[in-house]
Design an enzyme around this catalytic site. Structure first.
Site, PDB file in Angstrom:
ATOM      1  N   SER A  42       8.628 162.410  95.546  1.00  0.00           N
ATOM      2  CA  SER A  42       7.683 163.120  94.688  1.00  0.00           C
ATOM      3  C   SER A  42       8.417 163.831  93.551  1.00  0.00           C
ATOM      4  CB  SER A  42       6.829 164.069  95.528  1.00  0.00           C
ATOM      5  OG  SER A  42       5.722 164.526  94.810  1.00  0.00           O
ATOM      6  N   ASP A  58      -0.915 155.827  98.294  1.00  0.00           N
ATOM      7  CA  ASP A  58      -0.643 157.202  97.860  1.00  0.00           C
ATOM      8  C   ASP A  58      -1.896 157.770  97.199  1.00  0.00           C
ATOM      9  OD1 ASP A  58       0.195 159.572  96.557  1.00  0.00           O
ATOM     10  OD2 ASP A  58       2.222 158.802  96.309  1.00  0.00           O
ATOM     11  N   HIS A  77       0.815 159.824 100.519  1.00  0.00           N
ATOM     12  CA  HIS A  77       1.919 160.423  99.772  1.00  0.00           C
ATOM     13  C   HIS A  77       2.958 161.070 100.686  1.00  0.00           C
ATOM     14  CE1 HIS A  77       3.770 162.165  96.187  1.00  0.00           C
ATOM     15  NE2 HIS A  77       3.820 163.326  96.818  1.00  0.00           N
TER      16      HIS A  77
END
Length: 306
Positions: A141, A241, A281
């Site tokens: 991320s 995601d 995610h």
């Protein structure tokens, strides 16, 4: 290697090691599975966690499950050690469990504080273990943003005096793995224009000047100039995601291709790979299997270009 203290037993596990005195969050964890080997093909794996630069519930310990999976893999024979980095976080006074306090230096960071901390941690690790560029830098991320910003390091030296000494001394990695990454900040905010949370965490981390968002984005990096010795980039993303759209990884992939990075399977230098993961995610690191799979793939590819 230049290990400062030689342990009596292996593996050697250290948690909460301070790499700088900036704040209580300037710590890292290390795991060295066996006595150091002289094999030049041994690599370190260094992890930078995500959490939108502000989530206090995601820290260096989020790498532990992934590490466990890798320890049981065949790739472990090529890994000298693991490190997972904590860094100062941006303000998050509305966090439901752990709201930030304006007087806490560990929870009031703004760019370039985050990248400065990552560079400080890398310099500490390189000084301690002497692995130079023989490491895979992994980020999830916003950690993927920070990993690629390391490869943009000459930019930080030109723009921010506080990072100049660090960028001159930190040796960038031989390979970078970005996982579910945030690569183009203006595009990210625009894609989620109806969700103020995205603009909110970007402003918290980088300020309100959108020119800073653009110049700080890895899609804007001139890697020919800032990372001339880079050998491999792997971009890993899941269509599942729910927080970061596939557009982000595609924009970064296209940016590397435009700079001559090759997706050809026979390429031995400036190699560019994309792999598809499964899961949401945070699921890729919460379970650890998918993040471990991406790291194992990257280690195998890195060995080909060393």
């Amino acid at each position: 290697m230049v290990i400062r203290e030689t342990p009596d037993t292996w593996p050697c596990v250290q948690k909460g090691v301070h790499y700088s005195s900036e704040s209580g969050l300037n710590t890292l964890d290390t795991y060295i599975p066996r006595a150091p080997l002289s094999d030049p093909n041994q690599l370190w794996v260094v992890y930078v966690h995500g959490g939108a630069w502000l989530d206090p519930e995601i820290d260096a310990s989020s790498f532990e499950k992934t590490q466990e999976h890798i320890l049981g893999s065949t790739e472990i024979q090529h890994i000298s050690g693991f490190a997972s980095i904590n860094y100062r976080l941006s303000p998050n006074p509305s966090h439901p469990k752990l709201p930030s306090n304006p007087s806490d230096p560990s929870r009031n960071a703004r760019h370039p504080d985050h990248i400065r901390d990552v560079l400080s941690a890398l310099l500490f690790l390189q000084d301690t273990y002497g692995f130079d560029d023989r490491y895979v830098l992994v980020g999830h991320s916003c950690g993927a943003t920070l990993a690629l910003q390391v490869a943009m390091k000459r930019y930080w030296g030109m723009q921010y005096e506080s990072t100049e000494a660090l960028e001159l001394n930190v040796v960038p990695p031989i390979a970078i793995l970005g996982v579910e990454g945030l690569y183009d900040l203006p595009s990210l905010v625009n894609y989620h224009i109806h969700d103020p949370a995205y603009r909110g965490f970007v402003v918290n981390a980088f300020g309100s000047d959108e020119r800073t968002w653009k110049t700080s984005s890895p899609t804007e990096g001139n890697f020919d100039e800032s990372w001339p010795d880079g050998r491999l980039v792997v971009l890993a993303h899941s269509h599942g995601d729910e927080l970061v759209e596939w557009d982000q990884v595609q924009l970064q992939f296209d940016a590397f291709k435009a700079q001559g990075w090759s997706h050809d399977s026979t390429s031995k230098s400036r190699s560019l790979k994309m792999i598809e993961l499964t899961g949401k995610h945070d699921e890729v690191w919460e379970d650890g299997k998918e993040l471990a799979r991406a790291i194992q793939f990257t280690v195998r590819e890195a060995l080909k270009v060393m």
